[in-house]
Design a protein around this motif. Structure first.
Motif, short mmCIF file in Angstrom:
data_model
loop_
_atom_site.label_atom_id
_atom_site.label_comp_id
_atom_site.label_asym_id
_atom_site.label_seq_id
_atom_site.Cartn_x
_atom_site.Cartn_y
_atom_site.Cartn_z
N LEU A 187 0.82 -1.21 0.00
CA LEU A 187 0.00 0.00 0.00
C LEU A 187 0.85 1.26 0.00
N PHE A 188 1.99 1.20 0.71
CA PHE A 188 2.83 2.38 0.91
C PHE A 188 4.27 2.01 0.58
N ILE A 189 4.67 2.32 -0.65
CA ILE A 189 5.90 1.74 -1.21
C ILE A 189 7.18 2.26 -0.56
N THR A 190 7.12 3.36 0.18
CA THR A 190 8.34 3.90 0.77
C THR A 190 8.62 3.39 2.18
N LEU A 191 7.77 2.52 2.71
CA LEU A 191 8.01 2.01 4.05
C LEU A 191 9.30 1.20 4.08
N PRO A 192 10.07 1.31 5.14
CA PRO A 192 11.35 0.60 5.21
C PRO A 192 11.14 -0.91 5.29
N GLN A 193 12.08 -1.65 4.71
CA GLN A 193 11.98 -3.10 4.70
C GLN A 193 12.11 -3.70 6.09
N ASN A 194 12.80 -3.01 6.98
CA ASN A 194 13.03 -3.56 8.32
C ASN A 194 12.05 -3.03 9.35
N MET A 195 10.95 -2.44 8.91
CA MET A 195 9.97 -1.93 9.86
C MET A 195 9.37 -3.08 10.67
N GLU A 196 8.96 -2.77 11.89
CA GLU A 196 8.35 -3.76 12.77
C GLU A 196 6.95 -3.30 13.16
N LEU A 197 6.05 -4.26 13.28
CA LEU A 197 4.68 -3.97 13.68
C LEU A 197 4.54 -4.18 15.19
N PRO A 198 3.63 -3.45 15.83
CA PRO A 198 3.39 -3.70 17.26
C PRO A 198 2.95 -5.15 17.49
N PRO A 199 3.27 -5.71 18.64
CA PRO A 199 2.94 -7.12 18.90
C PRO A 199 1.44 -7.35 19.04
N ILE A 200 1.04 -8.57 18.70
CA ILE A 200 -0.34 -9.01 18.90
C ILE A 200 -0.31 -10.20 19.85
#
Length: 208
Positions: A187-200
């Motif tokens: 959806l958002f092509i500039t997001l960094p490859q190493n980004m992390e999502l908050p835990p579930i």
């Protein structure tokens, strides 16, 4: 869902991954958190249609496609309160809790005046803010003859992705359940490859 126009953008704009993370101004982050809180309050009241109304449009299209059309998606959502009641599930609370993470996304260009000349500058048009959330449910355990029904409380940690055009603070949302980094990067092509999502996570915190 495949977003073919993103490939074209990659060819037209000199943007690489890893440039999107930026600390949003505090008023932007506060606005996003307040919007998630307001969304949660409506959902707790049983107004689940708000989740569709305020869903990020491209993500809504994807959800509708999976459901067989927007009408079917809305029908499925309308059944949720009755299904929860039938299963003995009551939503107690839904609220933001934790430290948000922000990114600048949607690359584009704008013309500005510098030293009396008009020049094109590369900009990002949207903010996305990843906001951790905590949701609590009360669930009725199966009734047994001669025994008083018992309930357990389940606490679920997750997150919402709040999206808005810059300068507008008009937020739409993507729920974190089932969401992957790859989904967001499509959806958002500039997001960094190493980004992390908050835990579930999910755990029982109380029984009564």
């Amino acid at each position: 869902m495949r977003f073919l126009f993103l490939s074209a953008l990659l060819c037209l704009l000199p943007v690489t991954r890893g440039q999107a993370q930026a600390a949003a101004p505090v008023e932007v982050t506060n606005s996003a958190v307040a919007a998630v809180k307001a969304l949660g309050e409506q959902v707790v009241l049983g107004k689940h249609e708000v989740a569709i109304d305020r869903m990020y449009p491209e993500w809504k299209e994807r959800a509708a496609k999976r459901a067989g059309g927007m009408e079917k998606l809305q029908q499925q959502l309308a059944k949720i309160p009755a299904q929860m009641a039938q299963q003995g599930v009551q939503l107690i609370s839904f609220q933001p809790q934790g430290v948000p993470t922000s990114y600048e996304v949607l690359p584009g260009k704008e013309v500005v005046e510098e030293n009396g000349k008009k020049v094109e500058k590369l900009i990002h048009k949207k903010w996305i803010v990843l906001i951790p959330t905590v949701t609590e449910y009360r669930i009725a355990q199966p009734a047994q003859k001669g025994v008083t029904p018992k309930f357990v409380v389940i606490r679920s940690t997750g997150f919402q992705v709040a999206v808005s055009d810059k300068e507008k603070n008009d937020w739409t949302f993507i729920d974190g359940v089932g969401l992957t980094v790859a989904d967001l990067q499509r959806l958002f092509i500039t997001l960094p490859q190493n980004m992390e999502l908050p835990p579930i996570a999910r755990k029982q915190v109380q029984g009564k």
